[in-house]
Design a protein around this motif. Sequence first.
Motif, short mmCIF file in Angstrom:
data_model
loop_
_atom_site.label_atom_id
_atom_site.label_comp_id
_atom_site.label_asym_id
_atom_site.label_seq_id
_atom_site.Cartn_x
_atom_site.Cartn_y
_atom_site.Cartn_z
N GLU A 145 20.76 -37.97 -38.95
CA GLU A 145 21.51 -36.71 -38.87
C GLU A 145 22.25 -36.57 -37.54
N GLY A 146 21.85 -37.35 -36.53
CA GLY A 146 22.50 -37.26 -35.23
C GLY A 146 22.16 -35.98 -34.50
N GLU A 147 21.02 -35.37 -34.79
CA GLU A 147 20.64 -34.14 -34.12
C GLU A 147 19.12 -34.01 -34.06
N PRO A 166 10.18 -35.25 -31.37
CA PRO A 166 11.17 -36.19 -30.82
C PRO A 166 12.42 -35.45 -30.36
N SER A 167 12.82 -35.68 -29.14
CA SER A 167 14.02 -35.01 -28.61
C SER A 167 15.27 -35.85 -28.77
#
Length: 328
Positions: free
Chosen positions: A156-158, A149-150
């Motif tokens: 975590e927001g990343e 997943p990009s």
Amino acid sequence: MNQMSFGDAEYSGKKKRTRREQFLAEMEQVVPWGSLLALIEPFYPVAGRGRHPYPIATMLRVHLMQNWFGLSDPAMEEALYEITSMRQFARLTLTQAIPDETTILNFRRLLEQNELAPEILARVNKYLGRKGLLLKRGSIVDATIIAAPSSTKNAEGERDPEMHQTKKGNQWHFGMKAHIGADAESGLVHTVVTTAANEADVAVVDELLHGKEEVAYADAGYTGADKRVERKNLRWEIAAKRGKIQAMPEGQAKRTAEKIEKRKASIRAKVEHPFRVIKRQFGLVKVRFRGLAKNTAHIITLFALSNLWMARRRLLAMTGSLRPQFAK
């Protein structure tokens, strides 16, 4: 098995066998159960004063079905309640407790933490070798990208920091790579290495060879592999870059070169079969977990199972007619 429920008894009397039932009946006969159970047993919790653990055989069967059908832990629990053929394969009935999603998760973590996936592949391959299906006279090396997943819309927001992006053709891909070494005659996988997607294929080529092969086949992305692996008794058959063949003047030399490349490609094509099995048959569209370690254990297990799937016809021919033993 415990006494069947009324639903299971009614199911056993039906006339049509579904494709799932056929698949499970075949896997019942080709999986080397004894060897895999002996591998896991030393790490499996023993019964104490508290709640007794489920039998190892049941949890292994649940784990394999989870990989075969690409199910999450909650989905696997629900399938055991809803799908009679899967419940019977796991040797469970509705009259007894069904493993919940936490129990299923804990069993997978037990395999991951004790790094048992590589040994599962090794034991499956040893079994196939004894059957004469894994010869190891030659190897084919290749790699495939498995997307991650990009999106950054998570807690975590990343994006996963262990995954990276790479460009293939004119398209960018984010995820990891599964590098494999496969038997040149059968196409069965003998070695698996994983990296982030931006790792060059040729960088890990020495880890994909078992050391006994006489010839190694690879596509043009492995140009220079013969200089990285110093073995005098190893012959490399690496595909020539297409531009080099196209630049040759028309004539006998070009026709001969094209014929040689076609022969190489016909052998290398076998390495695509295990990739197709894990992606299409077992549904590995994207990585299932975060981080390389968990995904590596999952992917190695899938390649071990793909070997059994690809060899199942020959294995079943050795054992005789197919019998749905799990339904007994």
